[in-house]
Enzyme design. Structure first.
Site, PDB file in Angstrom:
ATOM      1  N   LYS A 117       2.004  -3.057   6.593  1.00  0.00           N
ATOM      2  CA  LYS A 117       2.353  -3.341   5.192  1.00  0.00           C
ATOM      3  C   LYS A 117       3.856  -3.129   4.961  1.00  0.00           C
ATOM      4  CE  LYS A 117      -1.735  -4.349   3.381  1.00  0.00           C
ATOM      5  NZ  LYS A 117      -2.054  -5.585   2.668  1.00  0.00           N
ATOM      6  N   SER A 154       0.819  -1.218   0.000  1.00  0.00           N
ATOM      7  CA  SER A 154       0.000   0.000   0.000  1.00  0.00           C
ATOM      8  C   SER A 154       0.848   1.260   0.000  1.00  0.00           C
ATOM      9  CB  SER A 154      -0.867  -0.006   1.262  1.00  0.00           C
ATOM     10  OG  SER A 154      -1.517   1.234   1.408  1.00  0.00           O
ATOM     11  N   TYR A 178      -1.836   0.402  10.106  1.00  0.00           N
ATOM     12  CA  TYR A 178      -2.087  -0.348   8.868  1.00  0.00           C
ATOM     13  C   TYR A 178      -0.888  -0.212   7.929  1.00  0.00           C
ATOM     14  CZ  TYR A 178      -3.765  -1.046   4.114  1.00  0.00           C
ATOM     15  OH  TYR A 178      -3.873  -1.436   2.802  1.00  0.00           O
ATOM     16  N   LEU A 219     -13.897   7.097  -0.719  1.00  0.00           N
ATOM     17  CA  LEU A 219     -14.534   8.281  -1.287  1.00  0.00           C
ATOM     18  C   LEU A 219     -15.518   7.960  -2.412  1.00  0.00           C
ATOM     19  CD1 LEU A 219     -14.752  11.370  -1.425  1.00  0.00           C
ATOM     20  CD2 LEU A 219     -12.855  11.340  -3.053  1.00  0.00           C
TER      21      LEU A 219
HETATM   22  N1  UFG Z   1     -12.902  11.357   1.891  1.00  0.00           N
HETATM   23  C1  UFG Z   1     -13.886  12.272   2.160  1.00  0.00           C
HETATM   24  N2  UFG Z   1     -15.126  11.811   2.483  1.00  0.00           N
HETATM   25  C2  UFG Z   1     -15.419  10.474   2.559  1.00  0.00           C
HETATM   26  C3  UFG Z   1     -14.397   9.543   2.290  1.00  0.00           C
HETATM   27  C4  UFG Z   1     -13.148  10.030   1.966  1.00  0.00           C
HETATM   28  O1  UFG Z   1     -13.663  13.490   2.114  1.00  0.00           O
HETATM   29  O2  UFG Z   1     -16.573  10.113   2.889  1.00  0.00           O
HETATM   30  C5  UFG Z   1     -11.578  11.833   1.511  1.00  0.00           C
HETATM   31  C6  UFG Z   1     -10.483  11.378   2.447  1.00  0.00           C
HETATM   32  O3  UFG Z   1     -10.332  12.259   3.516  1.00  0.00           O
HETATM   33  C7  UFG Z   1      -9.280  11.344   1.508  1.00  0.00           C
HETATM   34  C8  UFG Z   1      -9.884  10.966   0.152  1.00  0.00           C
HETATM   35  O4  UFG Z   1     -11.257  11.281   0.257  1.00  0.00           O
HETATM   36  O5  UFG Z   1      -8.733  12.604   1.414  1.00  0.00           O
HETATM   37  C9  UFG Z   1      -9.731   9.508  -0.187  1.00  0.00           C
HETATM   38  O6  UFG Z   1     -10.154   8.750   0.928  1.00  0.00           O
HETATM   39  P1  UFG Z   1     -10.375   7.166   0.873  1.00  0.00           P
HETATM   40  O7  UFG Z   1     -10.861   6.743   2.210  1.00  0.00           O
HETATM   41  O8  UFG Z   1     -11.187   6.814  -0.327  1.00  0.00           O
HETATM   42  O9  UFG Z   1      -8.920   6.606   0.618  1.00  0.00           O
HETATM   43  P2  UFG Z   1      -7.578   6.839   1.458  1.00  0.00           P
HETATM   44  O10 UFG Z   1      -6.735   7.739   0.609  1.00  0.00           O
HETATM   45  O11 UFG Z   1      -7.792   7.251   2.830  1.00  0.00           O
HETATM   46  O12 UFG Z   1      -7.053   5.353   1.594  1.00  0.00           O
HETATM   47  C10 UFG Z   1      -6.674   4.517   0.533  1.00  0.00           C
HETATM   48  C11 UFG Z   1      -6.929   3.087   0.906  1.00  0.00           C
HETATM   49  C12 UFG Z   1      -6.130   2.700   2.135  1.00  0.00           C
HETATM   50  C13 UFG Z   1      -4.713   2.974   1.894  1.00  0.00           C
HETATM   51  C14 UFG Z   1      -4.511   4.380   1.435  1.00  0.00           C
HETATM   52  C15 UFG Z   1      -3.113   4.558   1.016  1.00  0.00           C
HETATM   53  O13 UFG Z   1      -8.286   2.927   1.160  1.00  0.00           O
HETATM   54  O14 UFG Z   1      -6.297   1.333   2.389  1.00  0.00           O
HETATM   55  O15 UFG Z   1      -5.329   4.662   0.305  1.00  0.00           O
HETATM   56  O16 UFG Z   1      -2.849   5.874   0.912  1.00  0.00           O
HETATM   57  F1  UFG Z   1      -4.017   2.824   3.041  1.00  0.00           F
END
Ligand code: UFG
Length: 316
Positions: free
Chosen positions: A144, A116, A140, A187
């Site tokens: 990894k 990841s 997490y 997201l």
């Molecule tokens: N976000 C929102 N609202 C939501 C969900 C997400 O604003 O309801 C934002 C988050 O704050 C972030 C972006 O959208 O800025 C993407 O969020 P995600 O949860 O879709 O993805 P992440 O970047 O947090 O995480 C993903 C994977 C993880 C991994 C990570 C590595 O889901 O497993 O990338 O960077 F660890």
């Protein structure tokens, strides 16, 4: 036709991998404890072995006749990992050690591992190359990184694929394979659900980014699995490679919402919410290594990820 063990093959990414590997003529055995995966996501053309990484005996039974392992199984929620760091270390790191020990018993040395971008933490450079010193911001990501280091320290022919933000869905012969997390934290599915459920919360509008919302690098799950198949075909004897999988382009949360409004032809209700703990401002992959080693580059756009997710979630 190689017999391939897909750990975590009942989850979102693993089930897509198992299905596409079967399509490509492989003999696939799915190993999953169904703690977060779904039995009905397991491709019916694959063999299913219900078992846990924490059960060495089950691993040994599942590995009979296997020539390579594609390892997805593990816990994968950043927020949960902050609350339960020991659980994440135990399942992900100790579980992978059990898997590698069992592989050794059968002299299986070929592995593709689901790593990841969370291993990098919050680096100041962008795009992120694989050689930067990882400094994870949550357990997490640490788990990894620990696994990547473990794989590098044993004599495996292995590739760790560091995913950035995986999205989209796959239409398998038995139906759509999509994200089915509960609760859903990602997201793109949340943007689509916001059409019919609660407004989308935007986690922070004061980040150091062009529009104040976080920037991420999205990659379609089908492109991602294509890279896994290329990785399986590019394993080199006793060598461990680490390769980023992303698109090389960043999109802010607001840009994803705008794309979704255009693709879905609907307004997405949003509310501004506080920053989410542990979120880096910007994560964009350097994809040069994926291109040079795997001859891989993504083919599917953000619009495609959004529209496939919409159809797969039945919200069209
Ligand atoms: N976000 C929102 N609202 C939501 C969900 C997400 O604003 O309801 C934002 C988050 O704050 C972030 C972006 O959208 O800025 C993407 O969020 P995600 O949860 O879709 O993805 P992440 O970047 O947090 O995480 C993903 C994977 C993880 C991994 C990570 C590595 O889901 O497993 O990338 O960077 F660890």
């Amino acid at each position: 036709m190689a017999r391939i063990l897909v750990t975590g093959g009942a989850g979102y990414i693993g089930s897509t991998a198992a299905s596409i590997l079967v399509d490509r003529g492989h003999d696939v055995i799915v190993f999953d404890d169904l703690s977060t995966g779904h039995a009905d996501s397991v491709d019916p053309r694959a063999e299913f072995f219900e078992g846990s990484l924490l059960d060495p005996d089950a691993l040994r039974r599942a590995l009979v006749g296997v020539s390579a392992v594609v390892h997805f199984a593990g816990k994968s929620l950043v927020g949960e990992s902050v609350e339960k760091p020991d659980l994440y270390h135990h399942v992900n790191v100790d579980g992978t050690r059990n898997l590698i020990d069992a592989m050794k018993l059968f002299a299986i040395d070929r592995m593709v591992f689901s790593s990841s971008a969370a291993t990098y933490g919050s680096p100041s450079t962008s795009p992120i190359t694989e050689d930067i010193q990882g400094s994870p911001t949550n357990p997490y990501g640490q788990s990894k990184l620990d696994i990547d280091q473990m794989i590098g320290a044993v004599n495996l022919s292995a590739i760790s694929l560091r995913y950035f933000n995986v999205a989209g869905a796959h239409l398998s012969p038995s139906g759509w394979l999509a994200e089915r997390h509960d609760p859903e934290t990602h997201l793109i599915p949340n943007v689509i659900k916001a059409m019919v459920e609660n407004p989308l919360e935007i986690f922070g509008t004061d980040w150091q980014t062009p529009d104040g919302t976080c920037v991420r690098d999205y990659v379609h799950v089908v492109d991602l699995i294509d890279a896994h198949i290329k990785a399986l075909n590019n394993l080199r004897h006793s060598k461990h490679e680490i390769i980023n999988l992303g698109s090389g382009s960043g999109y802010s949360v607001k840009e994803v919402i705008s794309s979704a409004q255009r693709v879905l032809g609907r307004d997405i209700p949003v509310v501004n919410a506080p920053r989410r703990a542990g979120d880096p401002a910007t994560l964009v992959a350097s994809v040069a290594r994926a291109k040079s080693i795997l001859d891989w580059q993504p083919t599917k756009s953000l619009d495609q990820m959004i529209s496939d997710t919409q159809v797969a979630l039945g919200l069209k």
